[in-house]
Every structure is written in structure tokens, then in C-alpha cells.
Design a protein around this motif. Structure first.
Motif, short mmCIF file in Angstrom:
data_model
loop_
_atom_site.label_atom_id
_atom_site.label_comp_id
_atom_site.label_asym_id
_atom_site.label_seq_id
_atom_site.Cartn_x
_atom_site.Cartn_y
_atom_site.Cartn_z
N ASP A 723 0.90 -1.13 0.10
CA ASP A 723 0.04 -0.32 -0.03
C ASP A 723 0.66 1.19 -0.14
N LEU A 724 2.04 1.16 0.29
CA LEU A 724 3.14 2.43 0.85
C LEU A 724 3.94 2.22 -0.56
N TYR A 725 3.95 1.81 -1.68
CA TYR A 725 4.84 1.40 -2.75
C TYR A 725 4.78 2.98 -3.68
N ALA A 729 8.62 4.72 -3.32
CA ALA A 729 9.03 5.56 -4.96
C ALA A 729 9.31 6.82 -5.41
N ARG A 730 8.53 6.64 -5.05
CA ARG A 730 8.99 8.85 -4.70
C ARG A 730 9.56 9.52 -3.72
N LEU A 731 9.51 8.53 -3.15
CA LEU A 731 10.31 9.49 -2.25
C LEU A 731 11.96 9.14 -1.99
N PRO A 769 11.67 -6.09 -0.07
CA PRO A 769 11.12 -7.45 0.37
C PRO A 769 9.65 -6.44 0.04
N VAL A 770 8.69 -6.51 -0.26
CA VAL A 770 7.40 -6.21 -0.93
C VAL A 770 6.30 -6.81 0.03
N THR A 773 -0.07 -7.74 2.23
CA THR A 773 -1.33 -7.82 3.26
C THR A 773 -1.70 -6.26 3.22
N SER A 774 -2.66 -5.93 3.51
CA SER A 774 -2.86 -4.88 3.39
C SER A 774 -2.54 -3.41 5.02
N TYR A 775 -2.32 -2.04 4.86
CA TYR A 775 -1.76 -1.27 5.97
C TYR A 775 -1.99 -0.17 5.82
#
Length: 791
Positions: A723-725, A729-731, A769-770, A773-775
Motif C-alpha cells: 500500500d506504501l509502494y 518510490a517518490r521519496l 521485499p514488498v 497484505t494491507s497496511y
């Protein structure tokens, strides 16, 4: 940079560092770098001036000074100098080439000391195996000799210049650094032409000779059980690694901490006439000790008074405060900074960089400056710079598992004082490793330990007494236990999630109480949080969830939120419902009104009780509620220990909790078959650790297999919630610290369980590693159908 009177200006064109890595963006000459290394070395020597005599290597400072003087002479090679100026890669080891200059200074040493000088020079970057594999003895007389090629790269002008440096400057440098007072003496040096010819005609052969000396020395160390050889060579390499790395990082002299009792009393706002008995005794006890006092009765202050007493006898070199959980480490760093000063207190754990970054932001640094200051503070801690450090015992175990640079880590433990808070938090196998390490450091490193708890079962007390060689026992008096009688026990049928019990919790919250709800599993805590949040939403009662499966960003935000709402010293206190796991147990200085807890071992429950009515402002005894179910240990505790705990609590139900009785309750629990099982498991783990780590501990030999075992056993890994991928990537490009703040720590066990379910995407150079599951910021990482055991 401070400079001595005599300086080899004629060598300014011989560099040790490129402009990119030099101070202030300028190239760093060989002389400049060597002086910086010697400055850091002299700091270390003055920190422990009697160490050579203590470990049986009386001329250690003399050996190290001369090894450092020539350790980088190999950098004078043309190929290395060209590389520093933007040329092609130079695929050789400069420290091996530096061995060619050993003969110049060999007359300053006995035959037994020369191998120590050789080892210090050749090992100041790489472990023995890497050097030996790259520079094996020549077997074929027609084989090209790499070393001879390297010798040919040394310009005559540089060789002459380096000898002149030693001849004209070394004695002044010794005196300028005050090392003459520590036994460092000048070396008899050869004439110029003799020295040049020695390098030109015999240099390659002598390098091979010295490599043979190094191999024989390593073999002798490996086969020896003599502490002088084992501890001495660990100290030898620890010094040269620490000095060289600190100089390369351009670290200044280590700050000095004021450990005096007067300063501790003033900064902790303690009246010496109002100290509790255990605080008074701690301030009078010299040497290792066990301290038993109620939770919330000022054990942290007692520990600082104990450290002050150690410093009045033999000055303590370092003070380490060890805790099991990151949240409590972050809180303790803040508390100790008030006592010793912020620059003097470092913090070491997997998320230290992010914790430090947040602290800098709180001081109103802009994000760029905060990141810079946080990295610097983290680097200082990793370089063993600050005199006071907060860390977990697993940082200490890195030395025993021989992770790279372990000799510098172990060096910092010579003459140190360690405070262990709530040692009950470690399961038996880890406890065995910790206590064996404590025993090793007590016997070989003159280290002193204060082990604190609200109580020790006899079973653990005996192991502590053995490890610490009969330590003093600091016991508070009965009146303190009476004074700190703050809780009334209520054992409740059913379990936390039953509807009637949820209603009971909500009723307390609606009365304006701050309520602590402790679950043993993250998934259970997430479920409880959601149930309570929904029930209390209309009343605008704040419900906060705390566990280990949050991103660093969300975890630190929650810690701040909790500290403001229910911190003992907060000026912004307000009622909350805090749902948490075991992470809330140790050293969080929070104070709530009542507790509802899953069943757990007694020692864990006592810590949970300690977060309730901590300031003793409750008009009556504060109620602490423990449920009878589930009593199977929930996969993280031994079921038989939980059941015995419940049996004792049934007997005490409705009564005030007398913490002075908890020791005898624990002895009831850890008796018979449970005691036998515990002792057998402890003995197995201790024996295995001793055979694998302690008996094989030698310098120059980091171990990749042991390193892998360490990380699997203790460190886990960090993953990125899917959910934060996109945000990660932006940061990543502009603010990698904030990108790292989006990672979540999980155990190897949980990682592999998720991977088996196809819930993990492999990481790469940029991305960890990604997990699929939800976050959410409120709930943390959800494992859905998988039941994890993180706290």
C-alpha cells in the motif's frame, strides 16, 4: 586540524584520501590522515591508559603508534595515487604493500612484538582470510609476483620522503600527542640510501616474509587459549580499526560525560535526603550488582547513581543502558540525555536513524538539516563515539557473533559499566547467550554490570550470581514495597474479546479513565483496537494502538502521541484507551488508571501493572484486570507457565498486590518439572553458544556463517507494505530517510510464512521485499489469514 610543530610538508602531494572523501571537499594528504588516526588513537589510549598492563601486553601503545605511522605507506604507489585523482581502479591492497616498510621500524620491537606490528598494519581494513587468499605464497618460480609489481610502483622520492618524515617528525608527534607518557618511544631508523635500497631490492621478498609471519601468528592465536594472546590481539585490531574509521569519518575527540552523583541528583531533580533505600545503596555499591525494587520506584535514577559510584573508583570508560524494545530505547535516550547531555548519549537499534531524525525535527531543524544531523549522530554511535549509549543486548552479541568490525565493538567494552533493565523480557535461550556474554566480559574485560528488576526468581538469580561472580544484592526495604502498593488484582473469567468484557473496558473509558489494554499478539491487538474504536467513536474518546508492525513513521508518531497523553511528566495529559502488545512493558514512563490484560507469565504481568498508577496519585489502589483465557500461551508463552500464573492469581484475586511477594510467587511457578525443563534448555543454549561463539572468538576472523545465524536469530528484516509502494518510490530519490520510514520490521519466521502464501515480492537494490497484505496508519500491517507473533 591541530598540527604538531614538525610536519612533512615535502609529502603534501602524497594523498591518502581523494577530494571526495577528504575533509571539507579537499584532498587529504597521507600525513594529514595519519595524524588524524593518531589523534583518535591517542584519545582511545587516554580513555584506558592502564589497559596494556591489564591485558598483559605492556607495550601495546608503542606497538600501535608505530603500526599506525606506517599503516598507509603503501598508498604512495603510483597506481593508488592516480586512482585518488580520478584514474582507473587500483585492484591491490595498500596495507600489504605497507609491510615493505616494517624493517625500517623493526628495531624498536622485540622478536615477540614484531608479529603484533605486522598484524596491525596488514589487517586494518580486511580480515585475514581475504588477505591470505589474495596474496598466497608463490609456488611457481616463474609465476608473476604481484608484490614485486607493487614495489615497482613506489617512487624513490616518496620512499625518501616517508623515511625523512619518520626521522624528523615521529618523536615530536609522540610528544605532541602525550604518548611519551604512555610508554611510546622513538624507533631507531636506517640511513636514507640503505632504506631506499632495502625497499627496492628486498621489498617484495620482505613483504612475503612478513605475510608468512602473519600466517604463523594467526595460527598461534587460533591454537592458543592464553587470554594475553586472545584478548590482546582483539584489543590490537579494535584500536586500529576504530582509530582509522573515526579519522576517515573526521570525528573529533570523544565527548566526556559527567558521571558524578552530584550531577545526576541535580539533573534528575532528586533530593539526596529523600532517596529510597535502593537508590542510596546503589550509590554506595562498588562492582556488579543485582537491584530489586518495585516498578516505578526510581530504578533508572538508582542505576545512574550506581554508575556514579563506579566512576569514583576506576573511571568507567563507557556506560551502556540495555533494553529489549525500541520504544523503550527511544524513551531512555531522552531521559539519559537530560542527565548527561544530548551529545553524550547515543542510541543503537535498527530504527535509530529514523528516531534521531524525528528528534531533530522536533528541535525545528528543516528536513535536510535534520537528516544530516541524524545521520551524523547515528554514525557516531556506530563508531563507538558517545560515552553513553542505549542499545539492546543483541547489539552486544554482535561482538560474540563476529560481525564485521567486531574487534572495535568489543574494545569499547573494556572497563565499561552496563545497566540491564528488566532482564525477564528475554526467553530462556536468548537469556543464556546474554548471560554467557556478561560472564565473558566480566572475567576478561573488567566490565561491571547492574541488573535490575522488580524481582528475580531464584532460578534466574542463581545464573546471574554465577555469571557475575557473586554480585552484591541491592534490596529496597519493606516500607518501599508498602509505599508502592498501587494495584488491586482482579482475575476475570473468559477472555478479553468477550462482549461483556469489552463493555467493561468501555465503561471505564467513559468515566474518563486512561485504560491500558494489553494483548499478546499483534493480530489480537488490531482486532481489539477496531472493536473499541467503533464502540467509543460517538463519545470522542481517543483509542491508540501500539505494536511492532507499524512503519517507523507511524510508530514514532504514536510514541509521541502516547508520551503527551499519558507520560508521567507530561503537561498535556488526557484520557486515552491504549491498546498495545508486550512492547509497552519495559521502561516506557507512562501512567494510566487501569489495566485489562491477556494472561501471560507473571514477570510480564508485573511489568504491565507497572504502567498503571505509576505516580501513585490514584486515591485508591488502581484496579488491574487479568483474564483467565486463553491459557495456552498463544504461541509465544509456555502454556504450563501461564496456567501456573493463573493459579497463583486466583489465590490473590481481589487483594492488593504486594510486589515484595512476587519473588516467592515466581519460585512457585518455576518449580518441579518447569524448573527442570528451564534449566535443561538454559544449559543447552549456554553450552552451544559457548562452543560456537565464545571459545572460537579470535581477532582478524569475522564469520559470514555466524553473521547469517545472528541476523536470523535476532534481527529479522524490514519489508515494504504494498500500500506504501508508490509513496516509497517518490521519496526514495530525494529523502531516503523518509522513504526508510515506510518500512515495517517482521521476524524471519513471519516473512517465510508470508512467502509460502505468495504474499511477498522480492526486493532489489532500491526496494526491500514488498508484502502484499494491507497496511493502514491506524492498524499497521495486517497479516490477514496469517497469524503472526510479533509484539
Amino acid at each position: 586540524m591541530r598540527r604538531p610543530l614538525r610536519w612533512p610538508d615535502w609529502l603534501e602531494d602524497v594523498w591518502a584520501k581523494s577530494a571526495e572523501k577528504g575533509a571539507g571537499g579537499s584532498p587529504e594528504s597521507l600525513a594529514q590522515h595519519t595524524w588524524l588516526v593518531l589523534e583518535r588513537f591517542s584519545d582511545l589510549a587516554r580513555l584506558r591508559p592502564t589497559l596494556p598492563q591489564t591485558i598483559g601486553v605492556p607495550r601495546l601503545w608503542h606497538i600501535l603508534f608505530w603500526a599506525i605511522m606506517i599503516h598507509d605507506f603503501g598508498k604512495a604507489a603510483c597506481g593508488f595515487q592516480a586512482r585518488l585523482r580520478g584514474g582507473p581502479r587500483w585492484p591491490y591492497r595498500h596495507e600489504v604493500l605497507s609491510l615493505a616498510f616494517i624493517d625500517w621500524i623493526a628495531g624498536a620491537f622485540t622478536g615477540e612484538e614484531v608479529p603484533w606490528v605486522v598484524a596491525a598494519v596488514v589487517s586494518h581494513h580486511r580480515d585475514a582470510e581475504e588477505i591470505q587468499n589474495a596474496y598466497e605464497p608463490l609456488e611457481d618460480p616463474y609465476e608473476e609476483d604481484i608484490v614485486a609489481t607493487l614495489i615497482a610502483e613506489l617512487p624513490d622520492e616518496s620512499i625518501r620522503g616517508m623515511l625523512r618524515w619518520l626521522t624528523e617528525c615521529s618523536e615530536d608527534w609522540i610528544c605532541s600527542l602525550g604518548l611519551d607518557q604512555l610508554g611510546v618511544r622513538p624507533a631507531p631508523l636506517p640511513e636514507v640510501e640503505q632504506a631506499v635500497q632495502q625497499i627496492r631490492k628486498k621489498g617484495a621478498a620482505r613483504v612475503h616474509d612478513w605475510l608468512k609471519v602473519y600466517r604463523r601468528f594467526l595460527k598461534a592465536i587460533d591454537q592458543s587459549n592464553e587470554p594475553v594472546l586472545i584478548i590482546g590481539t582483539l584489543a590490537l585490531r579494535g584500536h586500529i580499526i576504530n582509530a582509522d574509521q573515526s579519522a576517515s569519518a573526521h570525528v573529533r575527540s570523544s565527548p566526556k560525560a559527567d558521571f558524578s552523583a552530584k550531577t545526576v541528583l541535580e539533573r534528575c531533580d532528586l533530593d539526596p535526603r529523600m532517596l529510597f533505600r535502593h537508590q542510596q545503596l546503589a550509590g554506595e555499591t562498588l562492582g556488579s550488582a543485582l537491584l530489586i525494587a518495585p516498578t516505578g520506584s526510581g530504578k533508572t535514577e538508582a542505576a545512574q547513581l550506581w554508575a556514579a559510584r563506579q566512576a569514583t573508583d576506576t573511571p568507567i570508560t563507557r556506560l551502556f543502558y540495555t533494553l529489549p524494545y525500541q520504544a523503550s530505547m527511544n524513551a531512555m535516550q531522552r531521559r539519559l540525555a537530560q542527565s548527561y547531555g544530548e551529545a553524550q548519549v547515543g542510541i543503537l537499534h535498527g530504527r535509530a536513524l529514523s528516531a534521531l531524525y524525528r528528534m531533530m525535527l522536533e528541535k525545528e531543524y528543516d528536513p535536510r538539516q535534520a537528516a544530516k544531523e541524524a545521520r551524523w549522530a547515528r554514525n557516531l554511535a556506530q563508531l563507538n563515539h558517545q560515552p553513553v549509549r542505549v542499545f539492546s543486548p543483541f547489539q552486544m552479541l554482535k561482538g560474540m557473533y563476529r560481525l564485521k568490525g567486531y574487534e572495535a565493538l568489543l574494545l569499547d567494552y573494556h572497563g565499561a559499566a552496563f545497566i540491564f533493565d528488566e532482564i525477564h523480557a528475554y526467553e530462556v535461550r536468548r537469556l543464556a547467550m546474554i548471560l554467557k556474554t556478561i560472564e565473558y566480559l566480566t572475567r576478561n574485560y573488567s566490565a561491571r554490570f547492574l541488573i535490575m528488576s522488580a524481582t528475580f526468581p531464584n532460578l534466574i538469580r542463581r545464573q546471574l550470581q554465577s555469571a557475575l561472580n557473586s554480585p552484591a544484592e541491592i534490596l529496597t526495604d519493606e516500607a518501599v514495597f508498602v509505599t508502592f502498593r498501587r494495584h488491586r488484582l482482579h482475575l476475570l473469567d473468559g477472555e478479553l474479546t468477550d462482549e461483556e468484557n469489552l463493555q467493561r473496558i468501555c465503561a471505564d473509558a467513559r468515566k474518563g479513565k486512561s485504560v491500558l489494554v494489553v494483548c499478546n499478539l499483534v493480530a489480537r491487538a488490531q482486532d481489539m483496537y477496531e472493536r473499541l474504536r467503533q464502540r467509543l467513536a460517538n463519545q470522542r474518546i481517543e483509542v491508540v494502538l501500539l505494536h511492532s508492525r507499524f512503519t517507523i513513521r507511524d510508530r514514532l508518531h504514536k510514541e509521541t502521541q502516547i508520551r503527551h497523553a499519558v507520560g508521567s511528566k507530561s503537561s498535556q495529559r488526557k484520557p486515552v484507551v491504549l491498546v498495545a502488545t508486550q512492547a509497552v512493558e519495559v521502561s516506557l514512563d507512562i501512567d494510566l488508571d487501569t489495566l485489562y490484560s491477556d494472561p501471560a507469565p507473571l514477570e510480564a504481568l508485573v511489568q504491565r501493572f507497572g504502567r498503571i498508577n505509576r505516580r501513585r496519585l490514584h486515591p485508591d489502589l488502581a484496579p488491574v484486570h487479568v483474564f483467565c483465557r486463553p491459557d495456552d500461551g498463544q504461541k509465544i508463552y509456555a502454556a504450563d507457565i501461564v496456567k501456573r500464573t493463573i493459579d497463583i492469581l486466583k489465590r490473590e484475586d481481589g487483594r492488593p498486590i504486594d510486589e515484595s511477594s512476587i519473588g516467592s510467587w515466581l519460585d512457585e511457578i518455576y518449580a518441579g518439572e518447569i524448573a527442570e525443563q528451564w534449566q535443561n534448555e538454559y544449559a543447552r543454549a549456554a553450552s552451544e553458544f559457548e562452543a560456537t561463539c565464545i571459545r572460537t572468538l579470535r581477532a582478524f576472523q569475522s564469520d559470514l556463517m555466524l553473521q547469517e545465524e545472528f541476523y536470523k536469530a535476532f534481527d529479522g528484516l524490514e519489508v515494504l507494505p504494498n500500500d506504501l509502494y508508490d509513496e516509497y518510490a517518490r521519496l526514495y530519490e530525494d529523502d531516503p530517510i523518509r522513504a526508510h520510514d515506510l518500512l515495517v520490521p517482521i521476524s524471519w519466521r513471519s516473512y517465510h510464512a508470508l512467502a509460502r502464501q505468495g504474499m511477498v515480492k522480492a526486493g532489489d537494490r532500491r526496494t526491500p521485499p514488498v508484502v502484499l497484505t494491507s497496511y493502514t496508519a491506524e492498524q499497521g500491517l495486517m497479516f490477514d489469514s496469517f497469524s503472526g507473533t510479533e509484539q
